[in-house]
Scaffold this motif. Structure first.
Motif, PDB file in Angstrom:
ATOM      1  N   THR A   1       6.143  -0.211  -1.125  1.00  0.00           N
ATOM      2  CA  THR A   1       5.029  -0.472  -0.200  1.00  0.00           C
ATOM      3  C   THR A   1       4.137   0.753   0.002  1.00  0.00           C
ATOM      4  O   THR A   1       3.308   0.753   0.909  1.00  0.00           O
TER       5      THR A   1
ATOM      6  N   GLY B   1       3.428   0.183   4.198  1.00  0.00           N
ATOM      7  CA  GLY B   1       4.032  -1.086   4.600  1.00  0.00           C
ATOM      8  C   GLY B   1       5.381  -0.888   5.243  1.00  0.00           C
ATOM      9  O   GLY B   1       5.723  -1.547   6.229  1.00  0.00           O
ATOM     10  N   TRP B   2       6.181   0.052   4.701  1.00  0.00           N
ATOM     11  CA  TRP B   2       7.482   0.329   5.291  1.00  0.00           C
ATOM     12  C   TRP B   2       7.326   0.886   6.698  1.00  0.00           C
ATOM     13  O   TRP B   2       8.065   0.506   7.606  1.00  0.00           O
TER      14      TRP B   2
END
Length: 166
Positions: free
Chosen positions: A73, A77-78
């Motif tokens: 990601t 995203g993480w």
């Protein structure tokens, strides 16, 4: 001048013998008969066991899954997913594997603030600083502490947490 209420006795004078007041007899209830268990200073299993503690291999799996998710990601995203899952006492890797970070004394999952403190301050800043000061020895010691008492690493002990199954 008014009359004192019925049953009123003036306070005793110095040296006067005083008898103890009489009270109605006490009727013992079930609650009175239950033994009192004092909490231990370092309870071994005092937390509610919704799930057993996660094994060292399970914790390694969650860390590797978090690292893989960071790469896939592009870390963004993480990070967003982490901020959301911290409210449940989890990271994305722990969420996928069914692990939860809980308070070592109560067994309740850590809240968002406690997880932020654990992940950012203790694991992040303190871990980085101690790693720099010890030329990486802190990271090794922290990792190998998972094989000790209650599978707790140094950052778990600093944040008073355990990792257990949901």
């Amino acid at each position: 001048m008014t009359e004192p209420p019925a049953g009123y006795r003036p306070p005793p004078s110095y040296g006067e013998q005083v008898s103890a007041p009489s009270y109605p007899p006490h009727q013992a209830t079930r609650a009175d008969l239950q033994p009192y268990a004092a909490p231990l200073p370092y309870p071994q299993q005092s937390y509610p066991m919704a799930g057993q503690l996660v094994s060292p291999g399970g914790r390694l799996g969650a860390a590797l899954l978090d690292a893989l998710l960071m790469l896939v990601t592009l870390y963004i995203g993480w990070l967003v997913w982490s901020v959301v899952t911290w409210s449940e006492g989890q990271t994305p890797g722990k969420k996928l594997l069914g692990h939860v970070t809980a308070d070592a004394n109560t067994g309740h999952p850590l809240d968002w603030g406690q997880m932020a403190m654990r992940e950012v301050c203790v694991k992040g800043l303190v871990g980085w600083l101690l790693g720099m000061l010890t030329c990486g020895v802190y990271g090794l010691v922290d990792s190998f502490m998972v094989f000790g008492d209650r599978q707790r690493t140094l950052h778990d002990k600093m944040s008073n947490s355990v990792v257990r199954h949901v």
